[in-house]
Write a protein that holds these residues in place. Structure first.
Motif, PDB file in Angstrom:
ATOM      1  N   ALA A  18       0.894  -1.356  -0.068  1.00 60.51           N
ATOM      2  CA  ALA A  18       0.068   0.188   0.059  1.00 60.51           C
ATOM      3  C   ALA A  18       0.820   1.495  -0.075  1.00 60.51           C
ATOM      4  O   ALA A  18       0.534   2.145  -0.618  1.00 60.51           O
ATOM      5  CB  ALA A  18      -0.825   0.165   1.152  1.00 60.51           C
ATOM      6  N   GLN A  19       1.940   1.293   1.120  1.00 57.83           N
ATOM      7  CA  GLN A  19       3.021   2.410   0.843  1.00 57.83           C
ATOM      8  C   GLN A  19       3.629   2.830  -0.332  1.00 57.83           C
ATOM      9  O   GLN A  19       3.820   3.796  -0.849  1.00 57.83           O
ATOM     10  CB  GLN A  19       3.721   2.352   2.018  1.00 57.83           C
ATOM     11  CG  GLN A  19       3.235   2.535   3.299  1.00 57.83           C
ATOM     12  CD  GLN A  19       2.579   4.058   3.955  1.00 57.83           C
ATOM     13  OE1 GLN A  19       3.132   4.865   3.213  1.00 57.83           O
ATOM     14  NE2 GLN A  19       1.352   3.754   4.343  1.00 57.83           N
ATOM     15  N   GLY A  20       4.101   1.534  -1.150  1.00 53.37           N
ATOM     16  CA  GLY A  20       4.600   1.712  -2.305  1.00 53.37           C
ATOM     17  C   GLY A  20       3.896   1.879  -3.755  1.00 53.37           C
ATOM     18  O   GLY A  20       4.524   2.193  -4.822  1.00 53.37           O
ATOM     19  N   SER A  21       2.647   1.966  -3.548  1.00 51.90           N
ATOM     20  CA  SER A  21       1.699   1.971  -4.449  1.00 51.90           C
ATOM     21  C   SER A  21       1.550   3.455  -4.986  1.00 51.90           C
ATOM     22  O   SER A  21       1.263   4.389  -4.089  1.00 51.90           O
ATOM     23  CB  SER A  21       0.388   1.430  -4.565  1.00 51.90           C
ATOM     24  OG  SER A  21       0.450  -0.069  -4.338  1.00 51.90           O
ATOM     25  N   ALA A  22       1.354   3.879  -6.047  1.00 50.57           N
ATOM     26  CA  ALA A  22       1.240   5.316  -6.628  1.00 50.57           C
ATOM     27  C   ALA A  22      -0.504   5.559  -6.121  1.00 50.57           C
ATOM     28  O   ALA A  22      -1.330   4.907  -6.249  1.00 50.57           O
ATOM     29  CB  ALA A  22       1.067   5.440  -8.191  1.00 50.57           C
ATOM     30  N   LYS A  23      -0.419   6.664  -5.742  1.00 53.22           N
ATOM     31  CA  LYS A  23      -1.785   7.253  -4.925  1.00 53.22           C
ATOM     32  C   LYS A  23      -2.430   8.008  -6.268  1.00 53.22           C
ATOM     33  O   LYS A  23      -3.614   8.088  -6.055  1.00 53.22           O
ATOM     34  CB  LYS A  23      -1.486   7.979  -3.948  1.00 53.22           C
ATOM     35  CG  LYS A  23      -1.022   7.293  -2.828  1.00 53.22           C
ATOM     36  CD  LYS A  23      -1.513   6.096  -2.434  1.00 53.22           C
ATOM     37  CE  LYS A  23      -0.854   5.402  -1.235  1.00 53.22           C
ATOM     38  NZ  LYS A  23       0.273   4.745  -1.313  1.00 53.22           N
ATOM     39  N   VAL A 129       2.026   9.950  -8.613  1.00 46.58           N
ATOM     40  CA  VAL A 129       2.360  10.714  -7.223  1.00 46.58           C
ATOM     41  C   VAL A 129       2.186   9.327  -6.194  1.00 46.58           C
ATOM     42  O   VAL A 129       1.416   8.564  -6.121  1.00 46.58           O
ATOM     43  CB  VAL A 129       1.120  11.437  -6.911  1.00 46.58           C
ATOM     44  CG1 VAL A 129       1.107  12.006  -5.425  1.00 46.58           C
ATOM     45  CG2 VAL A 129       0.959  12.788  -8.181  1.00 46.58           C
ATOM     46  N   HIS A 130       3.329   9.518  -5.407  1.00 45.14           N
ATOM     47  CA  HIS A 130       3.515   8.654  -4.209  1.00 45.14           C
ATOM     48  C   HIS A 130       3.612   9.386  -3.101  1.00 45.14           C
ATOM     49  O   HIS A 130       4.169  10.613  -2.991  1.00 45.14           O
ATOM     50  CB  HIS A 130       4.828   8.010  -4.471  1.00 45.14           C
ATOM     51  CG  HIS A 130       4.931   6.899  -5.378  1.00 45.14           C
ATOM     52  ND1 HIS A 130       4.565   5.613  -5.673  1.00 45.14           N
ATOM     53  CD2 HIS A 130       5.090   7.128  -6.960  1.00 45.14           C
ATOM     54  CE1 HIS A 130       4.634   5.103  -6.513  1.00 45.14           C
ATOM     55  NE2 HIS A 130       4.964   6.086  -7.481  1.00 45.14           N
ATOM     56  N   GLY A 131       2.809   8.879  -2.025  1.00 43.41           N
ATOM     57  CA  GLY A 131       2.700   9.422  -0.753  1.00 43.41           C
ATOM     58  C   GLY A 131       1.318   9.108  -0.016  1.00 43.41           C
ATOM     59  O   GLY A 131       0.940   7.815  -0.418  1.00 43.41           O
ATOM     60  N   ASP A 132       1.100   9.443   0.986  1.00 49.10           N
ATOM     61  CA  ASP A 132      -0.111   8.882   1.677  1.00 49.10           C
ATOM     62  C   ASP A 132      -1.635   9.718   1.602  1.00 49.10           C
ATOM     63  O   ASP A 132      -1.466  11.103   1.306  1.00 49.10           O
ATOM     64  CB  ASP A 132      -0.101   9.100   3.201  1.00 49.10           C
ATOM     65  CG  ASP A 132       1.227   8.325   3.770  1.00 49.10           C
ATOM     66  OD1 ASP A 132       1.471   7.045   3.271  1.00 49.10           O
ATOM     67  OD2 ASP A 132       2.103   8.849   4.784  1.00 49.10           O
ATOM     68  N   LEU A 133      -2.536   9.119   1.336  1.00 51.35           N
ATOM     69  CA  LEU A 133      -3.983   9.545   1.168  1.00 51.35           C
ATOM     70  C   LEU A 133      -4.402  10.366   2.339  1.00 51.35           C
ATOM     71  O   LEU A 133      -4.003   9.615   3.522  1.00 51.35           O
ATOM     72  CB  LEU A 133      -4.837   8.848   0.374  1.00 51.35           C
ATOM     73  CG  LEU A 133      -4.530   8.190  -0.954  1.00 51.35           C
ATOM     74  CD1 LEU A 133      -5.738   7.083  -1.445  1.00 51.35           C
ATOM     75  CD2 LEU A 133      -4.711   9.389  -1.842  1.00 51.35           C
TER      76      LEU A 133
END
Length: 134
Positions: A18-23, A129-133
């Motif tokens: 989940a953390q490594g997936s593109a948001k 974009v990678h990061g936290d939703l």
């Protein structure tokens, strides 16, 4: 809480996946009938002018410190490659402008024979974009 391959080996934590997936990501073009070919979590694209655009998220990011990868190629009037730049290419110090709901970026053409540069719409733009939703 883990994923394994078909043989039941090589497990990895779902949180890592989940953390490594593109948001968010998008494949789009600018100018002359700007269009989105495909996307994830991009609600709309705002055309701010030649080589300047804002991507608006459908679901907000958790903060504005996410990572953006931008690549592009081909423009409508020049040969060569376009590079992802800040909102304009008038200064090499320009930065991408990011908020939790959008980020502004752009593309520009750099001459292969001299140091000139200019904003330019691109035929192919790819953003991730990678990061936290939120």
């Amino acid at each position: 809480n883990t994923l394994k391959d078909a043989s039941g080996n090589n497990s990895i934590a779902t949180s890592f996946v989940a953390q490594g997936s593109a948001k968010a990501w998008i494949n789009h073009k600018q100018g002359g009938g700007s269009s989105t070919r495909d996307s994830l979590n991009i609600g709309s694209v705002t055309d701010n002018g030649n080589g300047d655009y804002t991507l608006n998220f459908s679901s907000a990011m958790g903060n504005s410190n996410f990572a953006c990868q931008c690549t592009s190629s081909g423009d409508h009037n020049n040969y060569g490659y376009l590079v992802a730049v800040g909102p304009t290419v008038s200064s090499v110090d320009n930065e991408f402008t990011a908020t939790t709901s959008s980020f502004r970026a752009g593309t520009g053409f750099a001459s292969a024979t001299n140091s000139s540069k200019s904003s330019a719409d691109a035929h192919q733009i790819f953003n991730a974009v990678h990061g936290d939703l939120a």
